[in-house]
Design a protein around this motif. Structure first.
Motif, PDB file in Angstrom:
ATOM      1  N   TYR A 129       0.702  -1.136   0.099  1.00 15.43           N
ATOM      2  CA  TYR A 129      -0.107   0.109   0.174  1.00 15.43           C
ATOM      3  C   TYR A 129       0.835   1.111  -0.077  1.00 15.43           C
ATOM      4  N   VAL A 130       2.077   1.184   0.782  1.00 12.33           N
ATOM      5  CA  VAL A 130       2.698   2.493   0.962  1.00 12.33           C
ATOM      6  C   VAL A 130       3.238   2.821  -0.333  1.00 12.33           C
ATOM      7  N   ALA A 131       4.002   1.668  -0.911  1.00 15.41           N
ATOM      8  CA  ALA A 131       4.851   1.853  -2.289  1.00 15.41           C
ATOM      9  C   ALA A 131       3.920   2.382  -3.095  1.00 15.41           C
ATOM     10  N   ALA A 132       2.679   1.803  -3.268  1.00 15.45           N
ATOM     11  CA  ALA A 132       1.650   2.234  -4.539  1.00 15.45           C
ATOM     12  C   ALA A 132       1.508   3.643  -4.087  1.00 15.45           C
ATOM     13  N   ALA A 133       1.151   4.047  -2.969  1.00 14.21           N
ATOM     14  CA  ALA A 133       0.858   5.517  -2.471  1.00 14.21           C
ATOM     15  C   ALA A 133       1.833   6.305  -2.861  1.00 14.21           C
ATOM     16  N   LYS A 134       3.029   6.078  -2.743  1.00 20.28           N
ATOM     17  CA  LYS A 134       4.187   6.994  -2.959  1.00 20.28           C
ATOM     18  C   LYS A 134       4.450   7.044  -4.571  1.00 20.28           C
ATOM     19  N   GLU A 135       4.366   5.824  -5.158  1.00 20.66           N
ATOM     20  CA  GLU A 135       4.526   5.951  -6.535  1.00 20.66           C
ATOM     21  C   GLU A 135       3.425   6.657  -7.487  1.00 20.66           C
ATOM     22  N   ASN A 136       2.263   6.544  -6.846  1.00 25.75           N
ATOM     23  CA  ASN A 136       1.163   7.228  -7.677  1.00 25.75           C
ATOM     24  C   ASN A 136       0.878   8.569  -6.912  1.00 25.75           C
ATOM     25  N   ARG A 137       1.392   9.107  -5.922  1.00 27.15           N
ATOM     26  CA  ARG A 137       1.289  10.302  -5.132  1.00 27.15           C
ATOM     27  C   ARG A 137      -0.181  10.293  -4.825  1.00 27.15           C
ATOM     28  N   ALA A 138      -0.555   9.159  -4.258  1.00 26.17           N
ATOM     29  CA  ALA A 138      -2.123   9.087  -3.892  1.00 26.17           C
ATOM     30  C   ALA A 138      -2.461  10.049  -2.771  1.00 26.17           C
ATOM     31  N   ASN A 139      -3.837  10.452  -2.828  1.00 23.14           N
ATOM     32  CA  ASN A 139      -4.491  11.193  -2.023  1.00 23.14           C
ATOM     33  C   ASN A 139      -5.079  10.678  -0.686  1.00 23.14           C
ATOM     34  N   ILE A 140      -5.214   9.302  -0.953  1.00 26.28           N
ATOM     35  CA  ILE A 140      -5.722   8.445   0.063  1.00 26.28           C
ATOM     36  C   ILE A 140      -5.592   7.005  -0.094  1.00 26.28           C
ATOM     37  N   VAL A 141      -5.764   6.122   1.028  1.00 26.59           N
ATOM     38  CA  VAL A 141      -5.590   4.799   0.793  1.00 26.59           C
ATOM     39  C   VAL A 141      -6.720   4.297   1.441  1.00 26.59           C
ATOM     40  N   ALA A 142      -7.461   3.027   0.683  1.00 26.93           N
ATOM     41  CA  ALA A 142      -8.547   2.523   0.943  1.00 26.93           C
ATOM     42  C   ALA A 142      -8.315   1.313   1.291  1.00 26.93           C
ATOM     43  N   LEU A 143      -8.837   0.493   2.514  1.00 24.25           N
ATOM     44  CA  LEU A 143      -8.636  -0.702   2.914  1.00 24.25           C
ATOM     45  C   LEU A 143      -9.911  -1.474   3.069  1.00 24.25           C
ATOM     46  N   SER A 144      -9.996  -2.604   2.532  1.00 25.47           N
ATOM     47  CA  SER A 144     -11.371  -3.521   2.834  1.00 25.47           C
ATOM     48  C   SER A 144     -10.807  -4.842   3.264  1.00 25.47           C
ATOM     49  N   ALA A 145     -11.740  -5.383   4.244  1.00 26.70           N
ATOM     50  CA  ALA A 145     -11.403  -6.535   4.998  1.00 26.70           C
ATOM     51  C   ALA A 145     -12.975  -7.207   5.160  1.00 26.70           C
ATOM     52  N   LEU A 146     -12.959  -8.365   4.968  1.00 25.53           N
ATOM     53  CA  LEU A 146     -14.402  -9.084   5.246  1.00 25.53           C
ATOM     54  C   LEU A 146     -14.208 -10.027   6.291  1.00 25.53           C
ATOM     55  N   LEU A 147     -12.946 -10.362   6.932  1.00 25.69           N
ATOM     56  CA  LEU A 147     -12.888 -11.291   7.898  1.00 25.69           C
ATOM     57  C   LEU A 147     -12.314 -10.651   9.286  1.00 25.69           C
ATOM     58  N   THR A 148     -12.877 -11.187  10.535  1.00 20.20           N
ATOM     59  CA  THR A 148     -12.524 -10.947  11.406  1.00 20.20           C
ATOM     60  C   THR A 148     -10.989 -11.028  11.977  1.00 20.20           C
ATOM     61  N   THR A 149     -10.446 -12.042  11.342  1.00 20.97           N
ATOM     62  CA  THR A 149      -9.168 -12.451  11.322  1.00 20.97           C
ATOM     63  C   THR A 149      -8.233 -11.629  10.675  1.00 20.97           C
ATOM     64  N   THR A 150      -8.765 -10.724   9.771  1.00 23.34           N
ATOM     65  CA  THR A 150      -7.879 -10.128   8.691  1.00 23.34           C
ATOM     66  C   THR A 150      -8.013  -8.536   9.091  1.00 23.34           C
TER      67      THR A 150
END
Ligand code: B1M
Length: 207
Positions: A129-150
């Protein structure tokens, strides 16, 4: 004609959307106008309908497919017209988690709302996530998870983004997530569904 594009999009008629976009361009409408008042306006209507339980996931997926087909026609022209996306969003499902249907809907709705999407797919490590955010000069990072374990992985991503000094917000979502959990792990944003994610990203980037 823009209204017709919206209607074709809402019905998920991919070929019809492509045909109407071609016709709109041939009639002299700008790519930006077709995007904003045709495709994005259609996706906004769909977002409201989805929120109100008037349409469901299958309809959203076919509409998003039609949206992508229309976008593919407009993209080269938009670049020529110098239209800037509203912001760049790095999105992915967190490490250890293979669920991507909800994440894809969120990504499509954000794309429909005019954001550039960098979709990292599933099982994404904090470093990625960090590498892609830097490379693309992202304005926001968006995370999805469906499991209580993840979902616990999200804290690692929030810390990695902060540790890298990116200074950009993180938004989280997925069935087991809550605003309380977002607060607990210091994620700036949370949304329970795709339409709310569009609103939340807009709110976070307007700050
Ligand atoms: Co899985 N699975 N699954 N599964 N699966 C659930 C999530 C589960 C609730 C089923 C159950 O037991 N009732 C359960 C989780 C229990 C828990 O942790 N509490 C579960 C389990 C246990 C597992 C496995 C462990 C099963 C096993 O192997 N023993 C395994 C784990 C694999 C892994 O990830 N490592 C597994 C595997 C799978 C499949 C691969 C078979 C498949 C995924 C296919 C795919 O995604 N390509 C699958 C599926 C399909 C489901 C269910 C049935 C449906 C999930 C889904 O797509 N929902 C699910 C049960 C259920 O939810 N009814 C289940 C539709 C989707 C549109 O909704 O993803 O919630 P959702 O997204 C919404 C919102 O949450 C929100 O917006 C979306 C649209 O409104 N949202 C965000 C999502 N991300 C967001 C991000 C945002 C904002 C909003 O901001 C960034």
């Amino acid at each position: 004609m823009l209204k017709q594009i919206q209607e074709a999009l809402l019905s998920g008629k991919k070929d019809e959307v492509e045909k109407l976009v071609d016709q709109a361009l041939a009639s002299g409408l700008s790519a930006a106008g077709i995007l904003n008042q045709g495709l994005i306006a259609g996706m906004e209507r769909l977002g409201i309908m989805f929120k109100n339980n008037e349409v469901f996931i299958p309809e959203v997926l076919v509409a998003a497919r039609a949206m992508n087909a229309g976008m593919a026609k407009l993209e080269p022209l938009l670049i020529k017209e110098g239209i800037q996306p509203k912001g760049a969003v790095v999105i992915g499902t967190v490490k250890g988690d293979l669920h991507d249907i909800g994440k894809n809907i969120v990504a499509m709705m954000l794309k429909g709302a005019g954001y550039k999407i960098i979709d990292l797919g599933i099982d994404v490590s904090p470093e990625k996530y960090v590498a892609a955010a830097k490379e693309n000069r992202a304005n926001i990072v968006a995370l999805s998870a469906l499991l209580t374990t993840t979902m616990v992985q999200m804290k690692n991503v929030v810390e990695a983004v902060k540790g890298a000094g990116l200074g950009i917000p993180v938004i989280i979502g997925g069935a087991p997530l809550t605003r309380d959990y977002a607060d607990q792990i210091k994620a700036q944003g949370y949304a329970p569904d795709a339409a709310s994610a569009v609103e939340e990203v807009g709110r976070l980037l307007a700050r």
